[in-house]
Design an enzyme around this catalytic site. Structure first.
Site, mmCIF file in Angstrom:
data_model
loop_
_atom_site.group_PDB
_atom_site.id
_atom_site.type_symbol
_atom_site.label_atom_id
_atom_site.label_comp_id
_atom_site.label_asym_id
_atom_site.label_seq_id
_atom_site.Cartn_x
_atom_site.Cartn_y
_atom_site.Cartn_z
ATOM 1 N N GLU A 157 0.823 -1.209 0.000
ATOM 2 C CA GLU A 157 0.000 0.000 0.000
ATOM 3 C C GLU A 157 0.861 1.266 0.000
ATOM 4 O OE1 GLU A 157 -4.105 -0.770 1.901
ATOM 5 O OE2 GLU A 157 -3.334 0.938 2.998
ATOM 6 N N HIS A 204 7.399 -26.957 -0.957
ATOM 7 C CA HIS A 204 6.704 -28.061 -1.632
ATOM 8 C C HIS A 204 5.556 -27.551 -2.507
ATOM 9 C CE1 HIS A 204 8.848 -31.223 0.681
ATOM 10 N NE2 HIS A 204 9.064 -30.169 1.454
ATOM 11 N N LYS A 211 -14.074 0.921 -3.332
ATOM 12 C CA LYS A 211 -15.103 1.329 -2.360
ATOM 13 C C LYS A 211 -16.178 2.168 -3.057
ATOM 14 C CE LYS A 211 -11.990 1.884 1.582
ATOM 15 N NZ LYS A 211 -11.406 2.872 2.483
HETATM 16 O O1 PA5 Z 1 -3.097 1.495 5.937
HETATM 17 C C1 PA5 Z 1 -4.197 1.998 5.769
HETATM 18 O O2 PA5 Z 1 -4.376 3.218 5.855
HETATM 19 C C2 PA5 Z 1 -5.406 1.127 5.465
HETATM 20 O O3 PA5 Z 1 -5.052 -0.192 5.304
HETATM 21 C C3 PA5 Z 1 -6.412 1.226 6.587
HETATM 22 O O4 PA5 Z 1 -5.818 0.808 7.787
HETATM 23 C C4 PA5 Z 1 -7.654 0.395 6.297
HETATM 24 O O5 PA5 Z 1 -8.206 0.752 5.060
HETATM 25 C C5 PA5 Z 1 -8.694 0.588 7.402
HETATM 26 O O6 PA5 Z 1 -9.076 1.916 7.488
HETATM 27 P P1 PA5 Z 1 -9.839 2.466 8.742
HETATM 28 O O7 PA5 Z 1 -8.976 2.317 9.942
HETATM 29 O O8 PA5 Z 1 -10.115 3.910 8.430
HETATM 30 O O9 PA5 Z 1 -11.106 1.666 8.895
#
Ligand code: PA5
Length: 449
Positions: A289, A310, A424
């Site tokens: 990410e 394996h 989303k």
């Molecule tokens: O690293 C990030 O920002 C994302 O993976 C969030 O942690 C994830 O989308 C969850 O978001 P939130 O804490 O707003 O529910």
């Protein structure tokens, strides 16, 4: 003092000294950008000095909440997705016994997870299981609006209210969210749930050392103090070491970027213990990410050996040569076993008698490193003497820092995640959420044609 070490003995031959030197210079600059807060995403750098600045009153509050959970609950359901649960799960699964949840008679709170997907069958079975159990919920969402945890929390809250009444839920729900905004904050205030704050300047995947990670870890009976101590030691080491070739994060980031420039676009993180499976998931999210944007970035993959030797071993040895490995090498296991002599030797294993299982594993690690580097897969090694809360704190901070440096070397903002919004928005449009009407119309038109 830190325990983590880094080795390039099976990687060095793949990178010319001049190339590594160039990358090291770039990593030094990237590190300065990070520490001077002069790069992209600098509003999300609160994690850099978090281990050394966490208030003891905050740790006390977390431990008090954990004790309250332990006093009345058999289970704690951690509700969160991505950075809002992976760090806690990584630590809990790495340190707790893999068989803990199978021993209901033993003391201690078992940790369950929800809200990290939309599978109705999983959630239905979880609710049915909890019907007859004493449980609490830690709902975690920085934005307070993420659909997956919000849905799971609605389902769990309704069960909690049915079991314990509106008053009773007040000491069974712990919410971790923004200080002032979001639906979760509003709802928590309305109910009067104890609330823990995720600092504005810490993004989800960098939040394991905030209450996001610390409350579930503490409720699981693990030492958050030791975790923070490890992270703090790594913070001072990496922030202070100005020479990139001696700074382990700069060295790791330099190798990663050297391999990437040479067409090795997949990094496979390898563990030799299954308890690090969720650590690898956390690592994948952190780097995937953070770096995967602007059509760039190393693809983070993970395997657990020797199991995956394996299944993926053949590919790694002889498949496309576009990858490198980073082995997380735990040098001494927490428990060991001796292999004993068997008079009839009918399993042919007497050549191993007197050896520890860990010695066999060590030979598997070395044998694989030799084989894969001979097969033209560069292999980096990150070594920890043993797996404890403290060494895991070091390892996680090391990766956060390396990720910031590596992302800046790549030229991206390692602290945003614009691409996550697209699915989303489409989902909201398809579900008919208010405000998404024109997107819904456009998608439906596209699907018709
Ligand atoms: O690293 C990030 O920002 C994302 O993976 C969030 O942690 C994830 O989308 C969850 O978001 P939130 O804490 O707003 O529910």
């Amino acid at each position: 003092m830190t325990h983590l070490s880094f080795s390039d003995r099976f990687a060095k031959k793949f990178v010319a000294d001049s190339i590594l030197d160039q990358q090291l210079v770039a990593s030094g600059k990237a590190k300065e950008t990070l520490l001077s807060k002069s790069g992209k995403g600098n509003e999300y750098l609160g994690w850099v000095h978090l281990p050394s600045s966490i208030a003891s009153s905050e740790l006390t509050r977390i431990r008090d909440a954990a004790e309250a959970i332990q006093s009345h609950s058999q289970y704690l359901v951690v509700v969160g997705i991505g950075g809002s649960y992976l760090g806690a799960r990584a630590v809990i699964e790495a340190i707790s016994s893999p068989f803990q949840n199978l021993e209901p008679s033993k003391k201690g709170v078992r940790i369950l997870y929800a809200g990290h997907h939309l599978d109705s069958d999983y959630h239905a079975k979880l609710l049915a299981f909890l019907e007859t159990k004493d449980f609490s919920v830690n709902v975690i969402s920085k934005s307070g609006t993420t659909t997956e945890p919000a849905i799971a929390f609605r389902l769990l809250l309704s069960l909690l209210e049915r079991k314990y009444g509106k008053e009773g839920v007040k000491n069974r729900v712990f919410s971790t969210t923004d200080a002032s905004k979001g639906a979760l904050k509003k709802l928590s205030d309305e109910y009067g749930f104890p609330t823990f704050v995720i600092p504005d300047d810490v993004g989800g995947r960098y939040s394991v050392f905030t209450p996001v990670g610390l409350l579930p870890i503490s409720a699981a009976g693990l030492s958050v103090n030791k975790l923070i101590d490890g992270a703090k030691a790594m913070e001072s080491l990496l922030c202070a070491e100005s020479s990139p070739e001696k700074n382990l994060a700069c060295l790791y980031a330099s190798y990663r970027n050297a391999f990437y420039s040479a067409g090795k676009k997949t990094e496979v993180t390898v563990s030799y213990t299954p308890v690090l499976g969720y650590f690898i998931e956390w690592w994948k999210q952190l780097f995937g990410e953070s770096e995967g944007k602007e059509q760039k970035g190393i693809f983070p993959a993970g395997v657990v050996f020797t199991t995956d030797l394996h299944s993926m071993g053949q590919y790694l040895q002889e498949g496309e040569r576009n990858l490198f490995e980073t082995v997380i090498h735990i040098e001494t296991p927490r428990n060991d076993l001796y292999l004993t002599e068997k008079p009839e030797d009918n399993d042919g294993l007497n050549y191993l008698s007197g050896k520890k299982l860990s010695e066999v594993s060590e030979k598997a690690i070395l044998g694989t490193l030799i084989a894969h580097s001979d097969g033209n897969v560069p292999c980096l090694e990150i070594k920890l003497p043993e797996l404890t809360e403290e060494t895991l704190g070091e390892l996680m901070y090391f990766h956060q820092f390396s990720c910031g440096v590596s992302g800046y070397m790549l030229g991206v903002n390692p602290f945003d995640q614009p691409g996550v919004e697209d699915y989303k928005n489409n989902m909201f449009a398809l579900l008919g959420k208010k405000g998404y009407e024109s997107r819904q119309k456009e998608i439906l038109e596209r699907l018709k044609s």
